[in-house]
Design an enzyme around this catalytic site. Structure first.
Site, PDB file in Angstrom:
ATOM      1  N   THR A  15     -63.715   9.546  81.459  1.00 29.24           N
ATOM      2  CA  THR A  15     -62.971   9.312  82.698  1.00 29.24           C
ATOM      3  C   THR A  15     -63.440  10.430  83.615  1.00 29.24           C
ATOM      4  O   THR A  15     -63.944  11.442  83.130  1.00 29.24           O
ATOM      5  CB  THR A  15     -61.454   9.462  82.428  1.00 29.24           C
ATOM      6  OG1 THR A  15     -61.049   8.517  81.463  1.00 29.24           O
ATOM      7  CG2 THR A  15     -60.618   9.286  83.664  1.00 29.24           C
ATOM      8  N   VAL A  66     -55.952  -2.707  80.010  1.00 29.05           N
ATOM      9  CA  VAL A  66     -55.744  -1.912  81.226  1.00 29.05           C
ATOM     10  C   VAL A  66     -55.738  -0.427  80.870  1.00 29.05           C
ATOM     11  O   VAL A  66     -55.058   0.004  79.938  1.00 29.05           O
ATOM     12  CB  VAL A  66     -54.427  -2.325  81.924  1.00 29.05           C
ATOM     13  CG1 VAL A  66     -54.126  -1.412  83.103  1.00 29.05           C
ATOM     14  CG2 VAL A  66     -54.517  -3.773  82.396  1.00 29.05           C
ATOM     15  N   THR A  76     -57.371  12.417  80.922  1.00 27.86           N
ATOM     16  CA  THR A  76     -58.504  11.765  80.274  1.00 27.86           C
ATOM     17  C   THR A  76     -58.178  11.670  78.793  1.00 27.86           C
ATOM     18  O   THR A  76     -57.331  12.402  78.292  1.00 27.86           O
ATOM     19  CB  THR A  76     -59.805  12.555  80.525  1.00 27.86           C
ATOM     20  OG1 THR A  76     -60.860  11.930  79.788  1.00 27.86           O
ATOM     21  CG2 THR A  76     -59.694  14.008  80.097  1.00 27.86           C
ATOM     22  N   ILE A 135     -57.674   8.868  75.277  1.00 25.26           N
ATOM     23  CA  ILE A 135     -57.367   7.483  74.913  1.00 25.26           C
ATOM     24  C   ILE A 135     -56.201   7.006  75.774  1.00 25.26           C
ATOM     25  O   ILE A 135     -55.106   7.571  75.735  1.00 25.26           O
ATOM     26  CB  ILE A 135     -57.036   7.381  73.419  1.00 25.26           C
ATOM     27  CG1 ILE A 135     -58.283   7.765  72.614  1.00 25.26           C
ATOM     28  CG2 ILE A 135     -56.557   5.978  73.063  1.00 25.26           C
ATOM     29  CD1 ILE A 135     -58.112   7.717  71.129  1.00 25.26           C
ATOM     30  N   GLY A 136     -56.468   5.969  76.565  1.00 27.35           N
ATOM     31  CA  GLY A 136     -55.486   5.506  77.542  1.00 27.35           C
ATOM     32  C   GLY A 136     -54.141   5.191  76.928  1.00 27.35           C
ATOM     33  O   GLY A 136     -53.090   5.522  77.500  1.00 27.35           O
TER      34      GLY A 136
HETATM   35  N1  GLY Z   1     -58.584   7.147  79.746  1.00 28.09           N
HETATM   36  C1  GLY Z   1     -59.421   6.046  79.990  1.00 28.09           C
HETATM   37  C2  GLY Z   1     -59.069   4.851  79.226  1.00 28.09           C
HETATM   38  O1  GLY Z   1     -58.548   4.932  78.131  1.00 28.09           O
HETATM   39  O2  GLY Z   1     -59.311   3.794  79.707  1.00 28.09           O
END
Ligand code: GLY
Length: 319
Positions: A180, A209, A229, A231-232
């Site tokens: 990111t 998303v 930044t 894991i989303g």
């Molecule tokens: N932090 C970016 C994503 O997981 O999409």
């Protein structure tokens, strides 16, 4: 500098992850980040607003094929690139963003266009329509390295959970990343803004998303701003950016807000990083992942977190 003016501050990131491939990798990432720091800080010295500086910094990072945003974005499981970006202005406390947009050079430009719109967060079809309205040229952000990464992963039936944090010429197994980009600014009027942009995790299912265009991943008030930044899903579960900023709004110093939030994230075994600053000029960063690709300018010196390895979850510079 007149009495009301404050010293501008700047911190940026190019992702977080589990390793950088040796010293060569560190040096080339440092060079990329410092180029952005130098150019954006020069803009701030010449009186640019926080929002203008954030946009410029995000565009530079999106244009650098090394990072997973704009050009050089990772491919999703179906081989397509879908990008997300958000902008939040602290003075107006307005969030705007685009989710899963394709064929645009700078997703952050779309987020900026939405700042003054009634409808401030658009997803795929709406974002594509906005692209046409703004008459931005169609652009293919695909790079050969990211294509090869996807082809290799397809041969392995997508066994990795995500793509590399930075695009590297020789693909290696252990560069699992959470790429990111993000920019956080305090300008000389004391105004704060933050922008975050991403190509996502890489290899994800269609329609997933990212946190980057949510207040979980990108949030600001007049007092503080944070870009995340990692894991989303982990960032969303912690609601990390908003969590830190609200703690500062409630009276905690920035570094305490980072420390408490990262202790919690560590206890919850999250894999993430964040950068932020506050209206006093304090700068902070944190990670539960192995590396955080961040660099900063505090008005006197430039520094970075590329080889930060003291076992602490949080680092800071006072205001
Ligand atoms: N932090 C970016 C994503 O997981 O999409």
């Amino acid at each position: 500098m007149s009495a009301e003016r404050v010293q501008p501050k700047l911190i940026i990131h190019g992702g977080a992850g589990s390793s950088l491939k040796g010293k060569g990798g560190v040096e080339s990432v440092r060079k990329s980040l410092y180029r952005v720091i130098d150019e954006v800080y020069a803009l701030l010295r010449s009186g640019a607003t926080a929002q203008a500086a954030v946009i410029h910094g995000c565009q530079m990072l999106e244009d650098d094929p090394r990072f997973n945003a704009g050009t050089g974005s990772v491919l999703q499981s179906d081989g397509q690139i879908r990008m997300s970006a958000a902008l939040m202005d602290g003075a107006s406390q307005r969030f705007s963003g685009v989710i899963n947009v394709s064929r645009v050079q700078n997703p952050i430009t779309l987020a900026r266009a939405l700042q003054t719109s009634h409808d401030r967060v658009l997803s795929d079809h709406g974002a594509a329509e906005l692209l046409r309205e703004l008459e931005l040229p169609a652009y293919d952000p695909l790079t050969e390295i990211r294509l090869q990464e996807w082809i290799q992963e397809r041969q392995g039936n997508f066994s990795r959970e995500m793509a590399g944090v930075v695009a590297e010429r020789e693909l290696v197994e252990d560069t699992a990343g959470r790429g990111t980009i993000g920019v956080v600014v305090l300008d000389d009027q004391g105004c704060i803004a933050v922008g975050t942009s991403t190509g996502g995790k890489g290899f994800e299912r269609i329609g997933r998303v990212s946190d980057s265009a949510m207040p979980a991943g990108n949030y600001a008030t007049a007092r503080a701003a944070v870009s995340c930044t990692g894991i989303g899903e982990d960032i969303i579960d912690e609601c990390l950016a908003a969590r830190i900023v609200v703690r500062v709004d409630d009276g905690q110093p920035l570094v305490s807000a980072f420390e408490r939030s990262f202790r919690e994230a560590h206890q919850h075994q999250r894999d993430l990083g964040a950068i932020g600053l506050d209206a006093t000029g304090a700068i902070a960063w944190g990670k539960t992942s192995e590396v955080l690709l961040a660099a900063y300018h505090d008005g006197e010196k430039v520094g970075d977190t590329l080889e930060w390895d003291d076992g602490l979850l949080v680092g800071c510079l006072p205001g």
